[in-house]
Scaffold this motif. Structure first.
Motif, PDB file in Angstrom:
ATOM      1  N   VAL A  64     133.832 -54.525  97.246  1.00 53.90           N
ATOM      2  CA  VAL A  64     132.591 -53.310  97.337  1.00 53.90           C
ATOM      3  C   VAL A  64     131.911 -54.231  96.962  1.00 53.90           C
ATOM      4  N   PRO A  65     130.716 -54.551  96.920  1.00 51.65           N
ATOM      5  CA  PRO A  65     129.449 -55.141  96.199  1.00 51.65           C
ATOM      6  C   PRO A  65     128.730 -54.071  96.194  1.00 51.65           C
ATOM      7  N   VAL A  66     129.170 -52.828  95.303  1.00 49.34           N
ATOM      8  CA  VAL A  66     128.274 -51.516  94.389  1.00 49.34           C
ATOM      9  C   VAL A  66     127.494 -52.471  93.362  1.00 49.34           C
ATOM     10  N   THR A  67     126.726 -52.352  92.691  1.00 50.52           N
ATOM     11  CA  THR A  67     126.253 -52.458  90.802  1.00 50.52           C
ATOM     12  C   THR A  67     126.272 -50.769  90.415  1.00 50.52           C
ATOM     13  N   TRP A  68     126.892 -51.376  88.553  1.00 51.07           N
ATOM     14  CA  TRP A  68     125.999 -49.880  88.393  1.00 51.07           C
ATOM     15  C   TRP A  68     124.497 -49.525  88.208  1.00 51.07           C
ATOM     16  N   GLU A  69     124.041 -50.503  88.472  1.00 54.26           N
ATOM     17  CA  GLU A  69     122.431 -50.453  88.632  1.00 54.26           C
ATOM     18  C   GLU A  69     122.039 -49.757  90.076  1.00 54.26           C
ATOM     19  N   GLN A  70     122.468 -49.600  90.815  1.00 55.47           N
ATOM     20  CA  GLN A  70     122.642 -49.198  92.260  1.00 55.47           C
ATOM     21  C   GLN A  70     122.834 -47.218  92.392  1.00 55.47           C
ATOM     22  N   VAL A  71     124.370 -47.375  91.402  1.00 51.77           N
ATOM     23  CA  VAL A  71     124.563 -46.405  90.847  1.00 51.77           C
ATOM     24  C   VAL A  71     123.562 -45.646  90.102  1.00 51.77           C
ATOM     25  N   ALA A  72     123.226 -46.132  88.679  1.00 53.25           N
ATOM     26  CA  ALA A  72     122.391 -45.151  87.939  1.00 53.25           C
ATOM     27  C   ALA A  72     120.688 -44.646  88.432  1.00 53.25           C
ATOM     28  N   ARG A  73     120.881 -45.170  89.609  1.00 51.50           N
ATOM     29  CA  ARG A  73     119.799 -44.961  89.728  1.00 51.50           C
ATOM     30  C   ARG A  73     119.391 -43.875  90.859  1.00 51.50           C
ATOM     31  N   ILE A  74     121.164 -44.006  91.230  1.00 52.73           N
ATOM     32  CA  ILE A  74     120.884 -42.889  92.304  1.00 52.73           C
ATOM     33  C   ILE A  74     120.651 -41.694  91.179  1.00 52.73           C
ATOM     34  N   ALA A  75     121.593 -42.146  90.777  1.00 47.19           N
ATOM     35  CA  ALA A  75     121.602 -40.710  89.413  1.00 47.19           C
ATOM     36  C   ALA A  75     120.966 -40.126  88.785  1.00 47.19           C
ATOM     37  N   GLY A  76     119.270 -41.020  88.027  1.00 50.01           N
ATOM     38  CA  GLY A  76     118.677 -40.719  88.166  1.00 50.01           C
ATOM     39  C   GLY A  76     118.835 -40.088  86.812  1.00 50.01           C
ATOM     40  N   ASP A  77     118.555 -38.860  86.119  1.00 49.02           N
ATOM     41  CA  ASP A  77     118.352 -38.116  84.878  1.00 49.02           C
ATOM     42  C   ASP A  77     119.853 -36.886  85.233  1.00 49.02           C
ATOM     43  N   GLY A  78     120.589 -37.685  86.166  1.00 54.84           N
ATOM     44  CA  GLY A  78     121.449 -36.286  86.825  1.00 54.84           C
ATOM     45  C   GLY A  78     122.224 -36.695  85.557  1.00 54.84           C
ATOM     46  N   SER A  79     123.205 -36.131  85.937  1.00 51.17           N
ATOM     47  CA  SER A  79     124.714 -35.950  85.470  1.00 51.17           C
ATOM     48  C   SER A  79     125.825 -36.922  86.016  1.00 51.17           C
ATOM     49  N   VAL A  80     125.823 -37.535  85.869  1.00 53.46           N
ATOM     50  CA  VAL A  80     126.481 -39.155  86.728  1.00 53.46           C
ATOM     51  C   VAL A  80     128.003 -38.747  87.233  1.00 53.46           C
ATOM     52  N   GLY A  81     128.724 -38.174  88.515  1.00 51.64           N
ATOM     53  CA  GLY A  81     129.416 -38.362  88.649  1.00 51.64           C
ATOM     54  C   GLY A  81     130.018 -39.337  90.349  1.00 51.64           C
ATOM     55  N   ARG A  82     131.239 -38.265  91.023  1.00 49.79           N
ATOM     56  CA  ARG A  82     131.944 -38.964  92.577  1.00 49.79           C
ATOM     57  C   ARG A  82     130.719 -39.195  93.159  1.00 49.79           C
ATOM     58  N   PRO A  83     129.845 -37.833  93.012  1.00 53.11           N
ATOM     59  CA  PRO A  83     128.547 -37.859  94.794  1.00 53.11           C
ATOM     60  C   PRO A  83     127.586 -39.165  93.962  1.00 53.11           C
ATOM     61  N   HIS A  84     127.368 -39.756  93.147  1.00 48.79           N
ATOM     62  CA  HIS A  84     126.802 -40.585  93.374  1.00 48.79           C
ATOM     63  C   HIS A  84     126.724 -41.955  93.691  1.00 48.79           C
ATOM     64  N   VAL A  85     128.580 -41.888  92.348  1.00 47.13           N
ATOM     65  CA  VAL A  85     129.330 -43.452  93.258  1.00 47.13           C
ATOM     66  C   VAL A  85     129.094 -43.435  95.026  1.00 47.13           C
ATOM     67  N   ALA A  86     129.670 -42.381  95.114  1.00 52.64           N
ATOM     68  CA  ALA A  86     129.809 -41.963  96.945  1.00 52.64           C
ATOM     69  C   ALA A  86     128.612 -42.788  97.724  1.00 52.64           C
ATOM     70  N   THR A  87     127.172 -41.869  96.872  1.00 52.15           N
ATOM     71  CA  THR A  87     126.401 -42.063  97.883  1.00 52.15           C
ATOM     72  C   THR A  87     126.087 -43.287  97.921  1.00 52.15           C
ATOM     73  N   ALA A  88     126.590 -44.433  96.396  1.00 51.80           N
ATOM     74  CA  ALA A  88     125.978 -45.879  96.370  1.00 51.80           C
ATOM     75  C   ALA A  88     126.887 -46.685  97.900  1.00 51.80           C
ATOM     76  N   LEU A  89     127.906 -46.450  98.543  1.00 50.81           N
ATOM     77  CA  LEU A  89     129.027 -46.767  99.215  1.00 50.81           C
ATOM     78  C   LEU A  89     128.509 -46.613 100.359  1.00 50.81           C
ATOM     79  N   VAL A  90     127.925 -45.019 100.801  1.00 49.38           N
ATOM     80  CA  VAL A  90     126.417 -45.027 101.995  1.00 49.38           C
ATOM     81  C   VAL A  90     126.043 -45.901 102.240  1.00 49.38           C
ATOM     82  N   GLU A  91     124.957 -46.192 101.268  1.00 47.83           N
ATOM     83  CA  GLU A  91     123.922 -47.121 101.572  1.00 47.83           C
ATOM     84  C   GLU A  91     124.704 -48.603 101.799  1.00 47.83           C
ATOM     85  N   LEU A  92     125.572 -48.575 100.971  1.00 46.66           N
ATOM     86  CA  LEU A  92     125.908 -50.025 101.472  1.00 46.66           C
ATOM     87  C   LEU A  92     127.002 -49.741 103.156  1.00 46.66           C
ATOM     88  N   GLY A  93     126.563 -49.277 103.622  1.00 46.52           N
ATOM     89  CA  GLY A  93     127.352 -48.982 104.932  1.00 46.52           C
ATOM     90  C   GLY A  93     129.036 -49.406 104.325  1.00 46.52           C
TER      91      GLY A  93
END
Length: 285
Positions: A113-142
């Motif tokens: 899966v071509p996910v990156t930490w930078e993508q997940v960090a962008r999705i999490a923003g200032d939030g407490s990073v968790g699985r939903p942010h990684v899941a959102t990255a998977l949605v973005e990547l299709g």
């Protein structure tokens, strides 16, 4: 009175800022809303400052716990956020979130899966990073169609191919800590089997004996049979029964106030709490 006792903001993994959350709660016709971000109280100040007149805020958090290898969440309400023991434990859990999320990214990359930490960090923003942010990255990547579709054995569910554990508190210790901080505890979505293994009723009975106050029954992840079973269990154990949306903004399809808590139960929660008090809205900013 309409009471929703389980909602998330951008302080953890919701998509509404704390200010947007309380404004949207008022617009949805709620009288009481609880801010229960994962392992953090960072959204309190913004939510209180923006609190509309006619809406009451219950401060809380959703604590990450694990018992006998099973992950579970404990809703904590109206505790003193500065109580040292509970604060230290929340920080320990929260600090483990970044290395855990990085580990999930690495496992996904190993799976092609071509996910990156930078993508997940962008999705999490200032939030407490968790699985939903990684899941959102998977949605973005299709890779998956929705956040819920990422929480399977193929991807991020407990024991899934890309799952990485994090520090989680023993629930008996969490109950002790929350009570020591003057708060009230409710076991969140205890019958949500699609998220993975669930805690057996025998363990819930032990938690009740240790001071657990209630269980969340009316929840989007519980079918009618599960709700009936949990209501019976709550009656047998003398536990309060709550209902909540578990709102995450656009990250989930559930709406604010889709499930609610009986006003009498809400009143009992406020009577039991000594660490903090519900905050009435004065018009916000």
């Amino acid at each position: 009175m309409r009471v929703d006792l389980h909602c998330h903001s951008t302080a953890s993994d919701g998509t509404d800022t704390p200010a947007e959350l309380v404004r949207n709660a008022a617009a949805a016709g709620l009288d009481v809303v609880a801010l229960t971000d994962h392992d953090t109280t960072r959204g309190y100040g913004e939510a209180i400052a923006a609190l509309p007149a006619g809406l009451t805020l219950v401060t809380g958090a959703e604590l990450s716990c694990r018992i006998d290898g099973v992950s579970m969440h404990l809703l904590a309400y109206l505790f003193d956020p500065e109580e040292p023991e509970l604060l230290a434990e929340r920080e320990l859990v929260r600090d483990d979130r970044v290395p855990r999320a990085r580990g999930m990214v690495a496992r996904l990359q190993e799976l092609g899966v071509p996910v990156t930490w930078e993508q997940v960090a962008r999705i999490a923003g200032d939030g407490s990073v968790g699985r939903p942010h990684v899941a959102t990255a998977l949605v973005e990547l299709g890779v998956v169609a929705s956040v819920d579709d990422a929480f399977t054995g193929d991807w991020l569910a407990d024991g899934g191919r890309a799952y990485v554990p994090k520090h989680e508190t023993d629930p008996f210790e969490a109950i002790r800590l929350v009570k020591g901080a003057g708060g009230v505890t409710v076991f969140a979505h205890p019958g949500a089997g699609k998220r993975g293994r669930t805690v057996p009723e025998s363990a819930i009975a032990e938690m009740a004996a240790a001071g657990l106050d209630g269980i969340e029954v009316d929840h989007m992840d519980h079918d009618e049979d599960t709700r009936v079973r949990l209501r019976g269990l709550a009656a047998d154990l003398g536990l309060l029964v709550t209902g909540s949306s578990d709102y995450h903004g656009s990250r989930k399809t559930v709406a604010l106030g889709e499930y609610t808590t009986d006003p009498e139960v809400y009143g009992e929660i406020t009577r039991r709490a000594t660490g903090a008090f519900p905050v009435p809205g004065t018009g916000g900013i």
